[in-house]
Design an enzyme around this catalytic site. Sequence first.
Site, PDB file in Angstrom:
ATOM      1  N   TYR A   1       0.833  -1.204   0.000  1.00  0.00           N
ATOM      2  CA  TYR A   1       0.000   0.000   0.000  1.00  0.00           C
ATOM      3  C   TYR A   1       0.863   1.248   0.000  1.00  0.00           C
ATOM      4  O   TYR A   1       1.896   1.297   0.679  1.00  0.00           O
ATOM      5  CB  TYR A   1      -0.890   0.056   1.247  1.00  0.00           C
TER       6      TYR A   1
ATOM      7  N   TYR B   1      -0.631 -10.098  -0.086  1.00  0.00           N
ATOM      8  CA  TYR B   1       0.450  -9.676   0.813  1.00  0.00           C
ATOM      9  C   TYR B   1       0.319 -10.388   2.150  1.00  0.00           C
ATOM     10  O   TYR B   1      -0.767 -10.789   2.555  1.00  0.00           O
ATOM     11  CB  TYR B   1       0.450  -8.151   1.000  1.00  0.00           C
TER      12      TYR B   1
ATOM     13  N   ARG C   1      -3.191 -12.099   2.847  1.00  0.00           N
ATOM     14  CA  ARG C   1      -4.485 -11.594   2.374  1.00  0.00           C
ATOM     15  C   ARG C   1      -4.651 -11.928   0.896  1.00  0.00           C
ATOM     16  O   ARG C   1      -3.744 -11.671   0.089  1.00  0.00           O
ATOM     17  CB  ARG C   1      -4.589 -10.062   2.500  1.00  0.00           C
TER      18      ARG C   1
ATOM     19  N   HIS D   1      -7.451  -8.016  -3.041  1.00  0.00           N
ATOM     20  CA  HIS D   1      -8.761  -7.408  -2.777  1.00  0.00           C
ATOM     21  C   HIS D   1      -8.711  -5.916  -3.032  1.00  0.00           C
ATOM     22  O   HIS D   1      -7.649  -5.298  -3.005  1.00  0.00           O
ATOM     23  CB  HIS D   1      -9.215  -7.678  -1.335  1.00  0.00           C
TER      24      HIS D   1
ATOM     25  N   HIS E   1     -10.722  -2.449  -1.597  1.00  0.00           N
ATOM     26  CA  HIS E   1     -11.649  -1.927  -0.590  1.00  0.00           C
ATOM     27  C   HIS E   1     -12.668  -1.005  -1.261  1.00  0.00           C
ATOM     28  O   HIS E   1     -12.305  -0.175  -2.102  1.00  0.00           O
ATOM     29  CB  HIS E   1     -10.883  -1.124   0.459  1.00  0.00           C
TER      30      HIS E   1
END
Lengths: 187, 231
Positions: B104, B143, B153, B156, B158
Site C-alpha cells: 500500500y 500480501y 491476504r 482485494h 476496498h
Amino acid sequence: MSHALTPSQTIGPFYWGTLVNTYRADLAPPGVAGERIELVLSLFDAEGALIPDGLLEIWQANSHGRYNHPDDRRNLPLDAGFEGFGRASTDTNGEARFATVKPGRVPWPAGGMQAAHVNINVFARGVLNRLATRLYFEGDPGLAEDPVLKLVDAARRRTLIAKRDGAGIWRLPIHIGGAHETVFFDI
Amino acid sequence: MEKDIYQRPATGQHPLNLSPAYKSTVARSPKQPAIMLPQSLSEITGPSLGAERLNALENDLTRQRIGEPLGERIVVHGRVLDENGKPVPKAMVEIWQCNAAGRYHHPGDQHDAPLDPNFTGGGRVRTDDEGKYEFITIKPGAYPWKNHHNAWRPAHIHFSLFGPAFATRLITQMYFPGDPLLAYDPIYNSVPEGARTRLQASFDIETTRPEWALAYKFDVVLRGRNATPME
C-alpha cells in the site's frame, strides 16, 4: 426482485489517504449559522488502549435542525456550504477533531423532539461492521426527554454524552469494549 | 410504533463483530448487543457528498501519476443497487488498494515489497442514473500479514459507499474469483458461509477490452426501503 445484501468488511489499517484528505473535518465554513463548536472524539479498544488507525464519520442537522437531504422535507432553512458530514482519522493519540456548529433538534417518528445530537460511524482495523453511535451534549435541557436515551440503560447513557473541557472543546471517548463500553445502535 | 423506512438485515448477511480467527476483532468488538433504534430523520438521511467535485481521472488509477503503474491492467465495474433491485444513482463509490506487488502507498505498510511511484491506489467515482460505475486499475497483489503463521491476504479492493442514507452506509472488500487464498483468509471467512461469495467479483469477458485489459464485474447491494403500505 430481491437482491442479497453485500456483506460488510473491515476498513483495514491502510485506508487510502484521500478517503480522509478530501473531506474536511471542518464542516462549517464562515457564514454558516449557529454556535461554533469543536468536537474531539477519542477511540479506545476493549483493553483501554487507544486506537490510532480508526476512521470516524459524523452526520448532523444544521443549527435549525434541518438535515441536508431530500427526505427531510420540513420547511426549515438549509445553510449554503453546510452538508453536515465530516470524516477524520484518529491520530497517534487516538483522537479525531471536528469543527462544526451545534445541531438543532430534530423530531422523533412517534412524536416529540430528540435532543441535539451528532450521529457517528466508527471504522477501524478489527471492526468488521460499521459501529453506529451518537454524541449528545452534557447540560442540554433536551436530554431528559430524549427518546433515544430513554432506550438506553440509565447507567450507560453517559457513554453518549460529551463533556466540555476547560478550553470549551466537547470531548467524547468512544470505547469499543471494556468496562466503559460505548452504547452502539442497530439502525 | 412507526414502521422503519429501511429494511433491517436478516441474520447471516454480515460478519459477527467478534470473529476470533481475525485476531484484531477480539479487543475491537463490543460485547453488549447493539440497541435497536427506530429509524428517525437522523438515520434515513445521509450525505450525498454532492459538493465533492470529482475530476475525470479519479476513476482511472492508472493515470493519476506521471507514468503508468506496473501490473496487470483491469477494468472493475458494476452497479450499485438496493435490495429491491433498484439502482442507486449518483452514489459516491470510493476504492483503495495495494499495488501489484502487494504494497500500500501508506506509511503504515512496512511489507518488504516495492512501492510503485506511479500508483497511489485510490479512486472515486459517482454512479450514473442506472447505478453503474467503472474503475480502471491494476490487479492488486496478495500480501502477508501478522494475524497467524503464514497469513496472506487474498488480492482485494476496498470499497466505501454511503448510498441514500446514514442507515445504508457500507464499507466492504471485493475479491477475485477462484483465488486460492480465500479459503485461508479469516476476514473473508468472517462473512457467514451462505453470503461470502457475494464478495467475489465475476470475470467478465463481455466487458474485457481486447488487446488492453481484463474486466471484472462487482455489483454492490445496499439496504433497500420497506414497501410503502397501501393506504
